[in-house]
Design a protein around this motif. Structure first.
Motif, PDB file in Angstrom:
ATOM      1  N   LEU A   1     -10.663 -38.768 -60.800  1.00  0.00           N
ATOM      2  CA  LEU A   1     -10.509 -40.221 -60.861  1.00  0.00           C
ATOM      3  C   LEU A   1     -11.311 -40.922 -59.762  1.00  0.00           C
ATOM      4  N   LEU A   2     -12.521 -40.464 -59.519  1.00  0.00           N
ATOM      5  CA  LEU A   2     -13.322 -41.021 -58.438  1.00  0.00           C
ATOM      6  C   LEU A   2     -13.634 -42.500 -58.624  1.00  0.00           C
ATOM      7  N   ASP A   3     -13.811 -42.952 -59.851  1.00  0.00           N
ATOM      8  CA  ASP A   3     -14.098 -44.375 -60.080  1.00  0.00           C
ATOM      9  C   ASP A   3     -12.967 -45.253 -59.564  1.00  0.00           C
ATOM     10  N   GLU A   4     -11.719 -44.776 -59.715  1.00  0.00           N
ATOM     11  CA  GLU A   4     -10.570 -45.554 -59.257  1.00  0.00           C
ATOM     12  C   GLU A   4     -10.540 -45.664 -57.734  1.00  0.00           C
ATOM     13  N   TYR A   5     -11.123 -44.697 -57.042  1.00  0.00           N
ATOM     14  CA  TYR A   5     -11.151 -44.752 -55.577  1.00  0.00           C
ATOM     15  C   TYR A   5     -11.955 -45.961 -55.093  1.00  0.00           C
ATOM     16  N   ASP A   6     -12.932 -46.369 -55.871  1.00  0.00           N
ATOM     17  CA  ASP A   6     -13.767 -47.518 -55.499  1.00  0.00           C
ATOM     18  C   ASP A   6     -13.374 -48.799 -56.232  1.00  0.00           C
ATOM     19  N   ALA A   7     -12.204 -48.804 -56.874  1.00  0.00           N
ATOM     20  CA  ALA A   7     -11.793 -49.962 -57.661  1.00  0.00           C
ATOM     21  C   ALA A   7     -11.551 -51.184 -56.777  1.00  0.00           C
ATOM     22  N   ALA A   8     -11.720 -52.359 -57.385  1.00  0.00           N
ATOM     23  CA  ALA A   8     -11.496 -53.616 -56.665  1.00  0.00           C
ATOM     24  C   ALA A   8     -10.003 -53.868 -56.495  1.00  0.00           C
ATOM     25  N   PRO A   9      -9.634 -54.683 -55.506  1.00  0.00           N
ATOM     26  CA  PRO A   9      -8.214 -55.033 -55.318  1.00  0.00           C
ATOM     27  C   PRO A   9      -7.655 -55.748 -56.544  1.00  0.00           C
ATOM     28  N   PRO A  10      -6.325 -55.701 -56.721  1.00  0.00           N
ATOM     29  CA  PRO A  10      -5.349 -55.069 -55.832  1.00  0.00           C
ATOM     30  C   PRO A  10      -5.342 -53.553 -55.986  1.00  0.00           C
ATOM     31  N   THR A  11      -5.061 -52.879 -54.882  1.00  0.00           N
ATOM     32  CA  THR A  11      -5.021 -51.428 -54.850  1.00  0.00           C
ATOM     33  C   THR A  11      -3.713 -50.985 -54.205  1.00  0.00           C
ATOM     34  N   LEU A  12      -3.569 -49.685 -54.032  1.00  0.00           N
ATOM     35  CA  LEU A  12      -2.368 -49.166 -53.378  1.00  0.00           C
ATOM     36  C   LEU A  12      -2.208 -49.759 -51.982  1.00  0.00           C
ATOM     37  N   PHE A  13      -3.314 -50.041 -51.329  1.00  0.00           N
ATOM     38  CA  PHE A  13      -3.255 -50.681 -50.009  1.00  0.00           C
ATOM     39  C   PHE A  13      -2.477 -51.997 -50.079  1.00  0.00           C
ATOM     40  N   ASP A  14      -2.782 -52.817 -51.068  1.00  0.00           N
ATOM     41  CA  ASP A  14      -2.111 -54.109 -51.190  1.00  0.00           C
ATOM     42  C   ASP A  14      -0.634 -53.946 -51.523  1.00  0.00           C
ATOM     43  N   VAL A  15      -0.319 -53.012 -52.409  1.00  0.00           N
ATOM     44  CA  VAL A  15       1.080 -52.786 -52.784  1.00  0.00           C
ATOM     45  C   VAL A  15       1.900 -52.346 -51.574  1.00  0.00           C
ATOM     46  N   LEU A  16       1.315 -51.523 -50.713  1.00  0.00           N
ATOM     47  CA  LEU A  16       2.043 -51.008 -49.558  1.00  0.00           C
ATOM     48  C   LEU A  16       2.149 -52.013 -48.421  1.00  0.00           C
ATOM     49  N   THR A  17       1.191 -52.937 -48.319  1.00  0.00           N
ATOM     50  CA  THR A  17       1.136 -53.804 -47.133  1.00  0.00           C
ATOM     51  C   THR A  17       1.478 -55.260 -47.413  1.00  0.00           C
ATOM     52  N   ASP A  18       1.496 -55.658 -48.667  1.00  0.00           N
ATOM     53  CA  ASP A  18       1.785 -57.041 -49.043  1.00  0.00           C
ATOM     54  C   ASP A  18       3.127 -57.086 -49.762  1.00  0.00           C
ATOM     55  N   GLY A  19       4.131 -57.663 -49.112  1.00  0.00           N
ATOM     56  CA  GLY A  19       5.466 -57.691 -49.687  1.00  0.00           C
ATOM     57  C   GLY A  19       5.540 -58.386 -51.022  1.00  0.00           C
ATOM     58  N   GLY A  20       4.589 -59.262 -51.304  1.00  0.00           N
ATOM     59  CA  GLY A  20       4.586 -59.967 -52.576  1.00  0.00           C
ATOM     60  C   GLY A  20       3.982 -59.185 -53.723  1.00  0.00           C
ATOM     61  N   GLN A  21       3.466 -57.983 -53.421  1.00  0.00           N
ATOM     62  CA  GLN A  21       2.806 -57.199 -54.463  1.00  0.00           C
ATOM     63  C   GLN A  21       3.468 -55.848 -54.723  1.00  0.00           C
ATOM     64  N   ARG A  22       4.680 -55.648 -54.227  1.00  0.00           N
ATOM     65  CA  ARG A  22       5.371 -54.379 -54.440  1.00  0.00           C
ATOM     66  C   ARG A  22       5.556 -54.077 -55.935  1.00  0.00           C
ATOM     67  N   ASP A  23       5.758 -55.140 -56.729  1.00  0.00           N
ATOM     68  CA  ASP A  23       6.030 -54.938 -58.148  1.00  0.00           C
ATOM     69  C   ASP A  23       4.770 -54.704 -58.969  1.00  0.00           C
ATOM     70  N   ARG A  24       3.617 -54.576 -58.312  1.00  0.00           N
ATOM     71  CA  ARG A  24       2.365 -54.377 -59.033  1.00  0.00           C
ATOM     72  C   ARG A  24       1.943 -52.911 -59.080  1.00  0.00           C
ATOM     73  N   LEU A  25       2.812 -52.019 -58.625  1.00  0.00           N
ATOM     74  CA  LEU A  25       2.439 -50.597 -58.637  1.00  0.00           C
ATOM     75  C   LEU A  25       2.138 -50.125 -60.053  1.00  0.00           C
ATOM     76  N   ALA A  26       2.895 -50.624 -61.035  1.00  0.00           N
ATOM     77  CA  ALA A  26       2.666 -50.213 -62.429  1.00  0.00           C
ATOM     78  C   ALA A  26       1.249 -50.533 -62.883  1.00  0.00           C
ATOM     79  N   ASP A  27       0.670 -51.602 -62.335  1.00  0.00           N
ATOM     80  CA  ASP A  27      -0.692 -51.982 -62.719  1.00  0.00           C
ATOM     81  C   ASP A  27      -1.732 -50.975 -62.231  1.00  0.00           C
ATOM     82  N   LEU A  28      -1.348 -50.169 -61.245  1.00  0.00           N
ATOM     83  CA  LEU A  28      -2.288 -49.210 -60.656  1.00  0.00           C
ATOM     84  C   LEU A  28      -2.217 -47.836 -61.308  1.00  0.00           C
ATOM     85  N   VAL A  29      -1.194 -47.606 -62.113  1.00  0.00           N
ATOM     86  CA  VAL A  29      -0.994 -46.283 -62.699  1.00  0.00           C
ATOM     87  C   VAL A  29      -2.110 -45.973 -63.702  1.00  0.00           C
ATOM     88  N   VAL A  30      -2.711 -44.799 -63.537  1.00  0.00           N
ATOM     89  CA  VAL A  30      -3.794 -44.334 -64.401  1.00  0.00           C
ATOM     90  C   VAL A  30      -3.304 -43.109 -65.170  1.00  0.00           C
TER      91      VAL A  30
END
Length: 298
Positions: free
Chosen positions: A56-85
């Protein structure tokens, strides 16, 4: 370890580099899938080794939001499902290049939480000004290690297991993975340097339990890349003694495991006839036993 309130959660962790941690994590997840379990694999390593090892190398370079945002932005915790591949063997939350900033961000978040709680004498607003996503109104409690735990709550009902591949170092990011799972599976090499690594692991778990008032359970040790030397045999005996109450599995050195990694899949998709596949199936069966799952589905 209970499964009634959600899936079994496992963090595969060891701060010593070169233990084959990610290979173990992928193949344990593959074995659970082979047994008919629905698995979510979370790559918490900023280097994205598991993301690469699952093709899944293409996903490593994907544009935000990413796992970084989900972990660090309290308003984006519910967006983890959007990141599932989707992967043929399991669902994956890939790592991302943005995760290289996650350790710093989570460290600031934890300091903000402690400052807000009065544990440290620092202005929390001044701390949050140094962060990308962290703000004082999205951090509460005496620590900020619950971000992955919160995010998983939005997706985990679809899975039997969540397998987290931690970074190969101890810090807030690894603590976040262990806090979310409260169960660790430890890959280790059968060489003398593993003794110090295990000691550091025990110290880290003790400090985390003290800070967050949780209990971390050890599910077992995967002695990895075992060969037939005197040192290997001595270290296996040492593992058995130190982890007397936990299973110790032996994964022998096999080129096919690395070839499966390069092919973006576990050994079960690459070549299930390789003898070490049976060891990973034994691990999966024992995890099912420990977490109280019934026999594998037909």
């Amino acid at each position: 370890m209970a499964t009634s309130t959600g899936p079994a959660r496992i963090c595969v962790t060891n701060a010593k580099g070169g233990t084959g941690k990610t290979t173990v994590a992928i193949n344990v997840a593959g074995a659970l899938s082979e047994r008919g379990r629905d698995v979510l694999f979370v790559d918490l390593d900023p280097q994205g080794n598991a993301t690469e090892g699952l093709g899944l190398l293409d996903e490593y370079d994907a544009a935000p939001p990413t796992l970084f945002d989900v972990l660090t932005d309290g308003g984006q915790r519910d967006r983890l499902a959007d990141l599932v591949v989707e992967h043929p063997e399991m669902d994956v939350v890939p790592s991302n290049i943005d995760m290289l900033q996650a350790e710093r961000e989570l460290t600031i978040a934890d300091l903000v939480a402690r400052a807000t709680d009065g544990d440290v004498d620092i202005d929390p607003d001044a701390l949050s000004a140094l962060a990308v996503n962290v703000t004082t109104d999205t951090v509460s409690g005496g620590h900020a290690l619950d971000t992955l735990d919160d995010a998983l709550g939005h997706v985990e009902d679809d899975y039997d297991y969540v397998v987290v591949d931690s970074p190969p170092f101890y810090g807030k990011l690894t603590d976040t993975g262990i806090y979310a799972t409260q169960n660790i599976l430890v890959p280790a090499l059968t060489e003398a340097t593993s003794e110090r690594a295990i000691e550091l692991l025990v110290d880290q778990m003790t400090a985390l339990e003290r800070q967050t008032d949780i209990t971390v359970d050890t599910l077992g040790v995967v002695a990895n890349r075992v060969e037939t030397t005197g040192e290997d045999e001595a270290m296996l005996e040492w593992f058995e003694a130190v982890f007397a109450d936990d299973p110790v599995w032996e994964v022998r050195k096999r080129v096919a495991l690395q070839r499966a990694f390069s092919a973006g899949e576990s050994i079960f998709a690459y070549d299930p006839t390789v003898d070490m596949a049976d060891v990973f199936l034994d691990i999966a069966a024992d995890l099912d036993r420990q977490f109280g799952y019934a026999e594998a589905p037909a």
